[in-house]
Design a protein around this motif. Structure first.
Motif, mmCIF file in Angstrom:
data_model
loop_
_atom_site.group_PDB
_atom_site.id
_atom_site.type_symbol
_atom_site.label_atom_id
_atom_site.label_comp_id
_atom_site.label_asym_id
_atom_site.label_seq_id
_atom_site.Cartn_x
_atom_site.Cartn_y
_atom_site.Cartn_z
ATOM 1 N N PHE A 14 0.760 -1.108 -0.020
ATOM 2 C CA PHE A 14 -0.157 0.057 -0.090
ATOM 3 C C PHE A 14 0.978 1.365 0.044
ATOM 4 C CE2 PHE A 14 0.679 -1.357 4.322
ATOM 5 C CZ PHE A 14 0.885 -0.086 5.074
ATOM 6 N N VAL A 15 0.274 2.391 -0.195
ATOM 7 C CA VAL A 15 0.909 3.705 -0.514
ATOM 8 C C VAL A 15 0.417 4.421 0.736
ATOM 9 C CG1 VAL A 15 1.362 5.680 -1.929
ATOM 10 C CG2 VAL A 15 1.194 3.403 -2.737
ATOM 11 N N VAL A 16 1.536 5.045 1.458
ATOM 12 C CA VAL A 16 0.992 6.162 2.456
ATOM 13 C C VAL A 16 1.331 7.561 1.969
ATOM 14 C CG1 VAL A 16 1.146 4.641 4.441
ATOM 15 C CG2 VAL A 16 3.436 5.727 3.653
ATOM 16 N N ARG A 17 0.718 8.557 2.337
ATOM 17 C CA ARG A 17 0.745 9.916 2.169
ATOM 18 C C ARG A 17 1.192 10.781 3.257
ATOM 19 N NH1 ARG A 17 0.311 12.877 -2.069
ATOM 20 N NH2 ARG A 17 -0.602 11.253 -3.322
ATOM 21 N N ASP A 18 2.225 11.554 3.377
ATOM 22 C CA ASP A 18 2.479 12.406 4.400
ATOM 23 C C ASP A 18 3.463 13.541 4.023
ATOM 24 O OD1 ASP A 18 2.382 12.488 7.722
ATOM 25 O OD2 ASP A 18 4.370 13.283 6.831
ATOM 26 N N VAL A 19 3.017 14.872 4.499
ATOM 27 C CA VAL A 19 3.982 15.994 3.817
ATOM 28 C C VAL A 19 5.266 15.854 4.277
ATOM 29 C CG1 VAL A 19 1.930 17.412 4.059
ATOM 30 C CG2 VAL A 19 3.236 17.163 6.108
ATOM 31 N N ASP A 20 5.777 15.183 5.409
ATOM 32 C CA ASP A 20 7.154 14.957 5.792
ATOM 33 C C ASP A 20 7.885 14.054 4.688
ATOM 34 O OD1 ASP A 20 6.903 16.983 7.819
ATOM 35 O OD2 ASP A 20 6.331 15.197 9.141
ATOM 36 N N LEU A 21 7.289 13.275 3.852
ATOM 37 C CA LEU A 21 7.902 12.467 2.922
ATOM 38 C C LEU A 21 8.433 13.447 1.716
ATOM 39 C CD1 LEU A 21 5.433 9.414 2.973
ATOM 40 C CD2 LEU A 21 7.649 9.510 4.004
ATOM 41 N N THR A 22 9.684 12.929 1.229
ATOM 42 C CA THR A 22 10.258 13.519 0.052
ATOM 43 C C THR A 22 9.269 13.742 -0.858
ATOM 44 O OG1 THR A 22 12.228 12.863 0.856
ATOM 45 C CG2 THR A 22 12.427 13.768 -1.312
ATOM 46 N N ASP A 23 8.777 12.682 -1.548
ATOM 47 C CA ASP A 23 7.803 12.905 -2.722
ATOM 48 C C ASP A 23 6.360 13.162 -2.095
ATOM 49 O OD1 ASP A 23 9.920 12.836 -4.399
ATOM 50 O OD2 ASP A 23 10.007 10.428 -4.357
ATOM 51 N N GLY A 24 6.018 13.066 -1.092
ATOM 52 C CA GLY A 24 4.687 12.996 -0.537
ATOM 53 C C GLY A 24 4.051 11.595 -0.357
ATOM 54 N N THR A 25 4.782 10.717 -1.159
ATOM 55 C CA THR A 25 4.167 9.196 -0.716
ATOM 56 C C THR A 25 5.348 8.240 -0.521
ATOM 57 O OG1 THR A 25 4.210 8.826 -3.098
ATOM 58 C CG2 THR A 25 2.134 9.755 -2.171
ATOM 59 N N LEU A 26 4.830 7.094 0.027
ATOM 60 C CA LEU A 26 6.004 6.075 0.223
ATOM 61 C C LEU A 26 5.171 4.768 0.076
ATOM 62 C CD1 LEU A 26 8.807 5.245 0.855
ATOM 63 C CD2 LEU A 26 8.147 5.289 3.262
ATOM 64 N N LEU A 27 5.782 3.800 -0.948
ATOM 65 C CA LEU A 27 5.221 2.302 -0.890
ATOM 66 C C LEU A 27 5.634 1.694 0.428
ATOM 67 C CD1 LEU A 27 4.191 0.299 -2.652
ATOM 68 C CD2 LEU A 27 6.208 -0.061 -3.629
ATOM 69 N N VAL A 28 4.681 0.703 0.768
ATOM 70 C CA VAL A 28 5.191 0.158 2.104
ATOM 71 C C VAL A 28 4.486 -1.356 1.726
ATOM 72 C CG1 VAL A 28 4.206 -0.563 4.509
ATOM 73 C CG2 VAL A 28 4.290 1.959 3.951
ATOM 74 N N LEU A 29 5.607 -2.353 1.965
ATOM 75 C CA LEU A 29 5.453 -3.615 1.579
ATOM 76 C C LEU A 29 5.290 -4.622 2.939
ATOM 77 C CD1 LEU A 29 8.101 -3.884 -0.906
ATOM 78 C CD2 LEU A 29 5.907 -3.575 -1.467
ATOM 79 N N SER A 30 4.447 -5.450 3.059
ATOM 80 C CA SER A 30 4.479 -6.206 4.401
ATOM 81 C C SER A 30 4.404 -7.673 4.114
ATOM 82 C CB SER A 30 3.144 -5.853 5.291
ATOM 83 O OG SER A 30 3.079 -6.657 6.193
ATOM 84 N N GLU A 31 4.795 -8.654 4.685
ATOM 85 C CA GLU A 31 4.624 -10.024 4.577
ATOM 86 C C GLU A 31 3.247 -10.530 5.123
ATOM 87 O OE1 GLU A 31 7.969 -12.266 5.680
ATOM 88 O OE2 GLU A 31 9.412 -11.385 4.315
ATOM 89 N N ARG A 32 2.780 -9.843 5.957
ATOM 90 C CA ARG A 32 1.478 -10.039 6.634
ATOM 91 C C ARG A 32 0.499 -9.195 5.936
ATOM 92 N NH1 ARG A 32 3.439 -9.257 12.578
ATOM 93 N NH2 ARG A 32 4.751 -11.102 12.813
ATOM 94 N N PRO A 33 -0.704 -9.841 5.439
ATOM 95 C CA PRO A 33 -1.933 -9.269 4.680
ATOM 96 C C PRO A 33 -2.490 -8.102 5.756
ATOM 97 C CG PRO A 33 -1.869 -11.477 4.266
ATOM 98 C CD PRO A 33 -0.796 -11.441 5.272
ATOM 99 N N SER A 34 -2.804 -7.167 5.466
ATOM 100 C CA SER A 34 -3.492 -5.936 6.076
ATOM 101 C C SER A 34 -4.754 -5.651 5.338
ATOM 102 C CB SER A 34 -2.592 -4.735 6.298
ATOM 103 O OG SER A 34 -1.442 -5.116 6.932
ATOM 104 N N GLU A 35 -5.874 -5.398 6.064
ATOM 105 C CA GLU A 35 -7.128 -4.832 5.885
ATOM 106 C C GLU A 35 -7.111 -3.186 5.903
ATOM 107 O OE1 GLU A 35 -10.791 -6.944 6.447
ATOM 108 O OE2 GLU A 35 -9.766 -8.874 6.697
ATOM 109 N N LEU A 36 -6.799 -2.940 4.771
ATOM 110 C CA LEU A 36 -6.624 -1.218 5.029
ATOM 111 C C LEU A 36 -7.471 -0.498 4.119
ATOM 112 C CD1 LEU A 36 -2.773 -1.121 5.222
ATOM 113 C CD2 LEU A 36 -4.329 -0.761 7.141
ATOM 114 N N ALA A 37 -7.858 0.555 4.189
ATOM 115 C CA ALA A 37 -8.493 1.429 3.100
ATOM 116 C C ALA A 37 -8.246 2.893 3.300
ATOM 117 C CB ALA A 37 -10.018 1.304 3.544
ATOM 118 N N SER A 38 -8.171 3.514 2.380
ATOM 119 C CA SER A 38 -8.035 4.852 2.139
ATOM 120 C C SER A 38 -9.020 5.790 2.871
ATOM 121 C CB SER A 38 -7.769 5.636 0.980
ATOM 122 O OG SER A 38 -7.457 6.708 0.684
ATOM 123 N N PRO A 39 -9.008 6.741 3.643
ATOM 124 C CA PRO A 39 -7.751 7.385 4.242
ATOM 125 C C PRO A 39 -7.486 6.950 5.712
ATOM 126 C CG PRO A 39 -9.828 8.915 4.390
ATOM 127 C CD PRO A 39 -10.228 7.558 4.025
#
Length: 86
Positions: A14-39
């Motif tokens: 999944f991709v997270v967004r934060d103003v402190d990130l260089t490009d504004g977004t960061l790809l996150v990888l996890s070996e464990r599945p997560s049930e996530l939704a934006s925002p």
């Protein structure tokens, strides 16, 4: 880091967004599945790594390369722990 889920690609990527990130977004990888939704707000603890779809696709069950093109040869956070905040 704590950030907002921008979009979910798979249950292990999944991709997270934060103003402190260089490009504004960061790809996150996890070996464990997560049930996530934006925002949703998440806290992710892990290690920053160089992203290569070819090298990481099998390990993280990433699926087709298309959604990852903008992250290729960039940074990704390999999550050891993902906490979802209500």
């Amino acid at each position: 880091m704590t950030a907002t889920v921008d979009r979910v690609i798979t249950d292990t990527a999944f991709v997270v967004r934060d103003v402190d990130l260089t490009d504004g977004t960061l790809l996150v990888l996890s070996e464990r599945p997560s049930e996530l939704a934006s925002p949703q707000l998440v806290t992710v603890r892990g290690t920053v790594a160089s992203f290569s779809h070819r090298a990481l696709a099998d390990r993280y069950r990433l699926g087709p390369a298309g959604p990852y093109r903008n992250f290729e040869k960039g940074r990704a956070l390999v999550a050891q722990e993902v906490t979802v905040w209500d």
